[in-house]
Each structure stands twice: as structure tokens, then as C-alpha cells.
Design an enzyme around this catalytic site. Structure first.
Site, short mmCIF file in Angstrom:
data_model
loop_
_atom_site.label_atom_id
_atom_site.label_comp_id
_atom_site.label_asym_id
_atom_site.label_seq_id
_atom_site.Cartn_x
_atom_site.Cartn_y
_atom_site.Cartn_z
N TYR A 117 -6.73 -0.71 72.88
CA TYR A 117 -5.63 0.23 72.76
C TYR A 117 -6.29 1.18 71.87
CZ TYR A 117 -0.81 1.93 72.80
OH TYR A 117 0.32 2.47 73.13
N LYS A 189 -0.93 0.49 77.99
CA LYS A 189 0.24 0.07 77.64
C LYS A 189 0.74 -1.25 78.54
CE LYS A 189 2.16 4.24 75.56
NZ LYS A 189 3.43 5.18 75.61
#
Length: 259
Positions: A117, A189
Site C-alpha cells: 500500500y 484497497k
């Protein structure tokens, strides 16, 4: 068969009417099975499954546990010299063996979070067209509105999708307009959603709405994979987004849509 473990923390999502856990039926055999990241176990296929799915001769003879696979994969990961190559390795692993991918991150989440991420995913997004190997997610084109429903329908029927993450790629992780490369933030996500919320990865859908880009560097890049034109705005854009939402709601009425 093959017996395929659920995602990390799967027990927390078993109350969902559309959750997936436990062994699943697999119609694939041989090379096609090994090419499916969802069903592929690599060296962890036991003898009975190697026989049933015609895998003898396609794998080395030693049968390994998932923990042994994780140990090897972590050594491979650690040999990468910088965050972006580590990110690329992880996405390649995801393309090969999803269970191993999620187990590796689960065992090393604190270390790997910044790789899968922010901030490293931002570098991967900026380099999307140059690092591209295979597509992941649903690519919807503002000039192909008539195909939106058909494109979404390729991902299953009403009860197949629980969670949709969609982006138009304009404002990504503080790095601005990244056009079609924004699909990777939808993918990232959903990886976090699986790891931290127990949503089964096979029941999620990453989407990018390609409306062009105002990033001149991308427009000048001959390798750029998205629409090579300035971003569409105003009424046409609003109608496209609304058309997507209405189509997604109709096809997957019980799914959450994260915009």
C-alpha cells in the site's frame, strides 16, 4: 477439491450470506489449474490431488506445506533490493498463488504494509504502463458507455460480488492524476480489505473509470495504456459515473460500492 483455504480472518465474515469458506469444487486440471492463481497451490498439492488433477510431471516431486512455501517466498521477497521491486514481486506472486500471497503478507504484515500500500503502491501506480504484465480488475471506458453492463457482467451474477472499489484515477495517494493506472489503488484497497476485514478476494471487484487524463507526462508516454486524451469533465462525466453506479447496483444488488 482441491481443498483451498479461505482468506486470513475468514471466520469473521462467515456470517455474511455470500461469504466463501472451506473446500471448493474445481473443474480445472493440469497446466490450466497451475495457471489459476485462485486454485493453484504449487508445490503444496498433496499426492491425491496431483493424481486427481493430472499434475504429476508438472511439479517437482517434493510436497511442501504452506509454511514452507511462505519461508521460500519470504527469502525471495527479501532478496529484492528496493521497495518497488518488492511490490512487483508481491503482485507477481498474487498472479500465481493467491493463498500463498495472502499468507505471506499475514505473517509479515507490519513489514509489508508499506510495500503493498502507501507509499510504494504510489510508485507502482506511476509506473503502471511500464510494469504491466497482465490485467487485473474491470476497465470501463467513458466512450464505451453502452458496454458498461456487459463488462461488469463478466465478473459474475447477482450473488457473486460483495465489495466493489472504484476510482477514476484523478487523485491517487497524493500523487495526482494517474489515469488508468489508478486501477492499482482499487486492487490494493481490496487486498487490505481481505487481510483486515476477511472479505474473500474472489468476491471483490476492482474497477477503474477511464475518463482520460490531464497528466501530460502520461499523454506523452507512448507506452501509456489508458485513453490518450484530456480528462472528460462536466455533464458527460457525471452521467458516466451515474451509469456505472446504476449498472453495478442492478447487476450486484447486495454489493457495497466504495467510490
Amino acid at each position: 477439491m482441491p481443498s483451498q483455504g479461505g482468506p486470513p480472518h475468514a471466520s469473521k465474515s462467515r456470517h455474511l450470506p455470500r461469504s466463501t469458506s472451506g473446500p471448493e469444487q474445481c473443474a480445472l486440471t493440469g497446466v490450466e489449474l497451475l495457471r489459476s492463481p485462485y486454485f493453484n497451490k504449487g508445490s503444496a498439492f498433496p499426492s491425491e490431488e496431483r493424481e486427481a488433477f493430472k499434475l504429476y510431471g508438472l511439479l517437482p516431486p517434493n510436497i511442501q506445506t504452506l509454511d514452507e512455501q511462505v519461508k521460500r517466498a519470504y527469502q525471495q521477497y527479501s532478496s529484492r533490493q528496493d521497495p518497488l521491486t518488492k511490490n512487483t514481486f508481491m503482485m507477481s506472486l498474487k498472479d500465481q498463488n493467491e493463498v500463498l500471497f495472502y499468507k505471506l503478507i499475514q505473517d509479515h504484515l507490519k513489514e509489508m504494509f508499506s510495500i503493498i500500500y502507501t507509499p510504494t503502491e504510489g510508485d507502482a501506480i506511476q509506473n503502471f504502463s511500464r510494469l504491466f504484465r497482465r490485467p487485473e480488475g474491470c476497465f470501463l471506458n467513458i466512450f464505451d458507455r453502452n458496454r458498461v453492463s456487459d463488462n461488469l457482467a463478466q465478473w459474475g451474477v447477482a450473488d457473486d460480488i460483495d465489495y466493489i472499489v472504484v476510482t477514476d484515477g484523478e487523485e491517487i495517494l497524493g500523487i495526482g492524476d494517474q489515469g488508468v493506472g489508478g486501477v492499482l489503488i482499487s486492487v490494493a484497497k481490496l487486498v487490505i480489505t481481505t487481510l483486515c476485514a476477511g472479505i474473500h478476494p474472489a468476491r471483490t471487484l476492482p474497477v477503474v473509470l477511464d475518463c482520460g487524463t490531464d497528466n501530460q507526462q502520461l499523454l506523452n508516454d507512448e507506452l501509456y495504456l489508458g485513453l490518450r486524451r484530456p480528462r472528460v469533465r462536466g455533464k458527460e462525466y457525471d452521467e458516466f459515473v451515474d451509469h456505472f453506479v446504476q449498472s453495478a447496483r442492478k447487476l450486484f444488488p447486495k454489493a457495497y460500492i466504495h467510490l
